[in-house]
Enzyme design. Structure first.
Site, PDB file in Angstrom:
ATOM      1  CB  THR A   1       2.071 -14.594  -2.399  1.00  0.00           C
ATOM      2  OG1 THR A   1       2.640 -15.543  -3.565  1.00  0.00           O
ATOM      3  CG2 THR A   1       3.526 -14.462  -1.468  1.00  0.00           C
TER       4      THR A   1
ATOM      5  N   GLY B   1      -1.538  -3.772  -4.006  1.00  0.00           N
ATOM      6  CA  GLY B   1      -1.205  -3.677  -5.638  1.00  0.00           C
ATOM      7  C   GLY B   1      -2.219  -2.843  -6.286  1.00  0.00           C
TER       8      GLY B   1
ATOM      9  CB  CYS C   1       5.256  -5.768   1.362  1.00  0.00           C
ATOM     10  SG  CYS C   1       5.798  -5.418  -0.323  1.00  0.00           S
ATOM     11  CG  ASN C   2       8.474  -2.121  -0.267  1.00  0.00           C
ATOM     12  OD1 ASN C   2       9.354  -2.572   0.122  1.00  0.00           O
ATOM     13  ND2 ASN C   2       8.401  -2.519  -1.535  1.00  0.00           N
TER      14      ASN C   2
ATOM     15  NE  ARG D   1       8.879  -9.653  -4.158  1.00  0.00           N
ATOM     16  CZ  ARG D   1       8.162  -8.887  -4.693  1.00  0.00           C
ATOM     17  NH1 ARG D   1       8.774  -8.057  -5.677  1.00  0.00           N
ATOM     18  NH2 ARG D   1       6.862  -9.153  -4.758  1.00  0.00           N
TER      19      ARG D   1
ATOM     20  CG  HIS E   1      10.806  -5.513  -0.489  1.00  0.00           C
ATOM     21  ND1 HIS E   1      11.125  -5.642  -2.193  1.00  0.00           N
ATOM     22  CD2 HIS E   1       9.635  -5.680  -0.246  1.00  0.00           C
ATOM     23  CE1 HIS E   1       9.771  -5.872  -2.481  1.00  0.00           C
ATOM     24  NE2 HIS E   1       8.904  -5.921  -1.462  1.00  0.00           N
TER      25      HIS E   1
ATOM     26  CD  GLN F   1       9.234 -10.544  -0.801  1.00  0.00           C
ATOM     27  OE1 GLN F   1      10.232 -10.208  -0.002  1.00  0.00           O
ATOM     28  NE2 GLN F   1       9.646 -11.739  -1.339  1.00  0.00           N
TER      29      GLN F   1
END
Ligand code: NAD
Length: 337
Positions: free
Chosen positions: A11, A110, A140-141, A168, A220, A301
């Site tokens: 992704t 991550g 992303c957040n 999500r 999100h 995201q």
């Protein structure tokens, strides 16, 4: 020309590769994959040299009719810098491989903050990554929260941030993820990891975060309450946010009520993969109650961290400054709705 290798072509990795290819000062030296799946096939079709991330799987690529240019070590040799886009927790195994070849690398959100010397958000702390060998682009957040916190902190000062994140449950291609019929506090105890992650960018900001997981794959949603050190009116906040190149303030007239229409708007606008690199803040949601700011924003995201990876590359291996790098990245990708 900066030669950028991408290790892990899922992704995030495929979007990083395309964003690198769009930059005037960068080229993709190759992408490493573990399996010869549809993503490997499209990587080749896009013209990227394909490398086998795990040496003894090279035969599997040949069996699938895909030529590989080598293994991970050869990709690193061909690269000035590697963007590691492997799933969480693979980074600690890969870092020594990059170190052995004196090659700088960028890790993703991550991974734990201790994977790298610096956690990075272009708007907030670009110079901290200057000449660093190992940098982590935050999640992303955290990226989206940093983009809002930075201008508010600079303009008004922040007393306290409180955020509820409705996340999500998985990306569209993650067909095995859930929940499919529930909304789960995740984690059920407070705080979620997002607040401490924001503190890797803003060590002095007081922030509490709560998170839930919802049965959607699109974006999100964040509900923010920021207690400011002064009491600006709503129009001043809207002007401040609208001036940020990676924040899209959704006008009331657009009639966009959620992630479905946001993604439709991105596709109608010709965005690759329907990506939304910007935070999407509903203008109507921006409200002030005394010193308390409230707003809703949506975060794509899969793509908001992509321009950040490009800027991290420039911070690490060039002398281009933050403003020039952000402008160059935005122009090459056409960031800004
Ligand atoms: P992904 O699963 O979509 O892609 C990872 C890719 O790496 C896959 O193609 C996988 O086959 C490959 N891979 C697995 N092991 C490998 C290895 N040893 N060497 C090379 N490649 C390997 O994952 P993703 O969503 O792109 O996430 C990558 C990183 O980006 C994670 O740290 C994640 O937390 C972070 N991130 C993800 C999102 C998101 O929403 N998807 C957003 C921001 C940050």
């Amino acid at each position: 020309m900066i030669h950028v290798g991408v290790n892990g072509y899922g992704t995030i990795g495929k979007r990083v590769a395309d964003a690198v290819a769009a930059q005037p000062d960068m080229t993709v030296s190759g992408v490493a994959k573990t399996r010869p799946n549809y993503e490997a096939e499209t990587a080749v079709r896009r013209g990227y040299d394909l490398y086998a991330a795990i040496d003894d799987r090279a035969d599997a690529f040949a069996d699938a009719g895909l030529d590989v240019a080598g293994g991970l070590e050869e990709l690193i040799e061909a690269s000035d810098i590697v963007v590691d886009c492997c799933p969480s927790d693979i980074g600690p195994k890969n870092r020594p491989v990059y170190e052995d070849r004196d090659t700088p690398a960028i890790f993703q959100g991550g991974e734990g903050a201790d994977i790298a010397d610096v956690s990075f958000n272009a708007r907030s702390n670009f110079e901290d990554a200057r000449d660093a060998d190992y940098v982590r682009v935050v999640s992303c957040n955290t990226t989206a929260l940093s983009r809002v916190i930075a201008p508010l902190e600079e303009e008004y000062g922040i007393e306290k941030v409180r955020v509820t994140l409705v996340r999500r449950s998985g990306d569209p291609s993650e067909t095995g993820r859930g929940p499919v019929n529930d909304v789960l506090p995740d984690p059920v105890s407070i705080p979620s990891h997002h607040g401490p992650d924001v503190n890797t960018i803003f060590p002095d900001v007081d922030i509490d975060t709560l998170a839930l997981k919802a049965p959607t794959t699109l974006m999100h949603t964040h509900s923010l309450n920021v207690t400011l050190e002064s009491e600006p009116d709503e129009s001043a906040i809207l002007d401040l946010l609208a001036d940020e190149s990676r924040i899209f303030t959704i006008p009331e007239t657009a009639d966009i009520d959620g992630a479905g229409k946001l993604k439709d708007y991105a596709l109608d606008s010709g965005r690759p993969r329907g990506d939304l690199w910007e935070n999407c803040v509903w203008a109507e949601s921006v409200g002030m109650e005394g010193p308390d700011l409230y707003l809703f924003q949506n975060v794509h995201q899969e793509s908001d961290v992509i321009p950040e990876n490009i800027d991290a590359i420039r911070a690490m291996v060039t002398d281009v400054d933050a403003a020039a790098s952000i402008d160059r990245t935005n122009e090459a990708l056409d960031v800004g709705l």
